[in-house]
Motif scaffolding. Structure first.
Motif, PDB file in Angstrom:
ATOM      1  N   CYS A 137     -53.923  57.425  19.313  1.00  0.00           N
ATOM      2  CA  CYS A 137     -52.887  57.948  20.194  1.00  0.00           C
ATOM      3  C   CYS A 137     -53.526  58.784  21.297  1.00  0.00           C
ATOM      4  CB  CYS A 137     -51.906  58.799  19.384  1.00  0.00           C
ATOM      5  SG  CYS A 137     -50.618  59.583  20.371  1.00  0.00           S
ATOM      6  N   ASP A 165     -44.309  64.309  28.207  1.00  0.00           N
ATOM      7  CA  ASP A 165     -43.254  63.764  27.347  1.00  0.00           C
ATOM      8  C   ASP A 165     -43.172  62.255  27.572  1.00  0.00           C
ATOM      9  OD1 ASP A 165     -41.062  63.220  25.812  1.00  0.00           O
ATOM     10  OD2 ASP A 165     -39.656  64.461  26.966  1.00  0.00           O
ATOM     11  N   PRO A 167     -44.519  58.209  25.505  1.00  0.00           N
ATOM     12  CA  PRO A 167     -45.071  57.627  24.281  1.00  0.00           C
ATOM     13  C   PRO A 167     -46.592  57.717  24.227  1.00  0.00           C
ATOM     14  CG  PRO A 167     -43.438  56.170  25.273  1.00  0.00           C
ATOM     15  CD  PRO A 167     -43.722  57.242  26.266  1.00  0.00           C
ATOM     16  N   PRO A 189     -43.691  51.681  26.387  1.00  0.00           N
ATOM     17  CA  PRO A 189     -42.497  51.284  25.634  1.00  0.00           C
ATOM     18  C   PRO A 189     -42.580  49.868  25.081  1.00  0.00           C
ATOM     19  CG  PRO A 189     -41.859  52.459  27.607  1.00  0.00           C
ATOM     20  CD  PRO A 189     -43.335  52.216  27.711  1.00  0.00           C
ATOM     21  N   ASN A 192     -44.799  49.645  21.753  1.00  0.00           N
ATOM     22  CA  ASN A 192     -44.291  50.245  20.520  1.00  0.00           C
ATOM     23  C   ASN A 192     -45.426  50.936  19.755  1.00  0.00           C
ATOM     24  OD1 ASN A 192     -42.317  50.917  18.639  1.00  0.00           O
ATOM     25  ND2 ASN A 192     -42.708  49.081  17.400  1.00  0.00           N
ATOM     26  N   SER A 195     -44.351  57.436  19.072  1.00  0.00           N
ATOM     27  CA  SER A 195     -43.912  58.549  19.905  1.00  0.00           C
ATOM     28  C   SER A 195     -44.832  59.748  19.725  1.00  0.00           C
ATOM     29  CB  SER A 195     -42.482  58.947  19.523  1.00  0.00           C
ATOM     30  OG  SER A 195     -42.459  59.463  18.187  1.00  0.00           O
ATOM     31  N   TRP A 196     -44.738  60.667  20.684  1.00  0.00           N
ATOM     32  CA  TRP A 196     -45.525  61.883  20.535  1.00  0.00           C
ATOM     33  C   TRP A 196     -45.002  62.732  19.374  1.00  0.00           C
ATOM     34  CZ3 TRP A 196     -43.026  66.480  20.715  1.00  0.00           C
ATOM     35  CH2 TRP A 196     -41.834  66.582  21.433  1.00  0.00           C
ATOM     36  N   GLN A 197     -43.680  62.621  19.089  1.00  0.00           N
ATOM     37  CA  GLN A 197     -43.126  63.358  17.952  1.00  0.00           C
ATOM     38  C   GLN A 197     -43.774  62.911  16.643  1.00  0.00           C
ATOM     39  OE1 GLN A 197     -41.367  61.923  20.385  1.00  0.00           O
ATOM     40  NE2 GLN A 197     -39.621  63.199  21.012  1.00  0.00           N
ATOM     41  N   SER A 198     -43.979  61.595  16.518  1.00  0.00           N
ATOM     42  CA  SER A 198     -44.637  61.072  15.323  1.00  0.00           C
ATOM     43  C   SER A 198     -46.083  61.557  15.241  1.00  0.00           C
ATOM     44  CB  SER A 198     -44.589  59.541  15.331  1.00  0.00           C
ATOM     45  OG  SER A 198     -45.316  59.007  14.242  1.00  0.00           O
TER      46      SER A 198
END
Length: 207
Positions: A137, A165, A167, A189, A192, A195-198
């Motif tokens: 990532c 903010d 991906p 996008p 897939n 996400s940065w949250q993940s």
């Protein structure tokens, strides 16, 4: 009578020279005492400039996720796009901070850097699917002025970085504005890649 006068003059002359000698000796003694009492500071390293332990010779700051949380334990890659740049610890214009402190702080040595950019890096989790940590990532970061495409940095500067903010990317990409916008709206996008949250959750949990 003449002899007594000559003797008197000679005596006065001797006394004059004795007084002059004593005054000169007293002056020299006074100067020596003053010189010894207020000598110049020792330049051998005793107490010249304050010792900052390298702080003022480095670029420092913090790294956060898009939500403002410190990017504790994450890795950061700094890039300086200057073909003439060469410094200890840097390789091909790149410097890695392998693991950020709990408060997300970092220290970047050996600038000045002409064109500095920063990327947050989260390695892949073995066995996970691509959308949930199965790929590396990469996330480009911006400074306090929302600049991500390169900025100068000098020793002593404080630069706080925040991941954009957008991906995560399974590959590194350049920091020019058209490329970053394309990655954010079109490329990532469709991949897939998660996400940065993940990514933040994985780093925070230590997985």
């Amino acid at each position: 009578m003449m002899q007594r006068g000559i003797t008197h003059v000679a005596t006065r002359t001797i006394r004059f020279f004795v007084l002059v000698f004593m005054a000169s000796a007293l002056t020299m003694a006074t100067l020596t005492a003053c010189s010894g009492g207020s000598s110049a500071p020792n330049d051998s390293g005793g107490s010249s400039a304050p010792n900052d332990s390298g702080g003022s010779s480095s670029v420092t700051g913090t790294v956060t996720w898009p939500d403002g949380h410190p990017a504790a334990s994450a890795s950061v890659y700094f890039y300086n796009y200057d073909p003439r740049f060469s410094a200890s610890g840097w390789y091909d214009g790149k410097y890695e901070v392998q693991q950020l402190a709990a408060d997300g702080s970092y220290s970047l040595p050996d600038c000045p850097c002409k064109d500095l950019t920063a990327y947050l890096y989260v390695p892949a989790t073995p066995g996970a699917d691509p959308a949930n940590g199965g790929q590396d990532c990469w996330m480009i970061m911006q400074d306090d002025n929302q600049t991500y495409s390169g900025r100068p940095a000098n020793p002593g500067d404080t630069i706080n970085w925040q991941a954009l903010d957008m991906p995560c990317s399974p590959t590194w990409y350049t920091s020019d504005q058209p490329t970053v916008q394309s990655e954010s709206t079109t490329v990532l996008p469709s991949l897939n890649s998660g996400s940065w949250q993940s990514a933040e959750a994985r780093i925070s949990s230590g997985s």
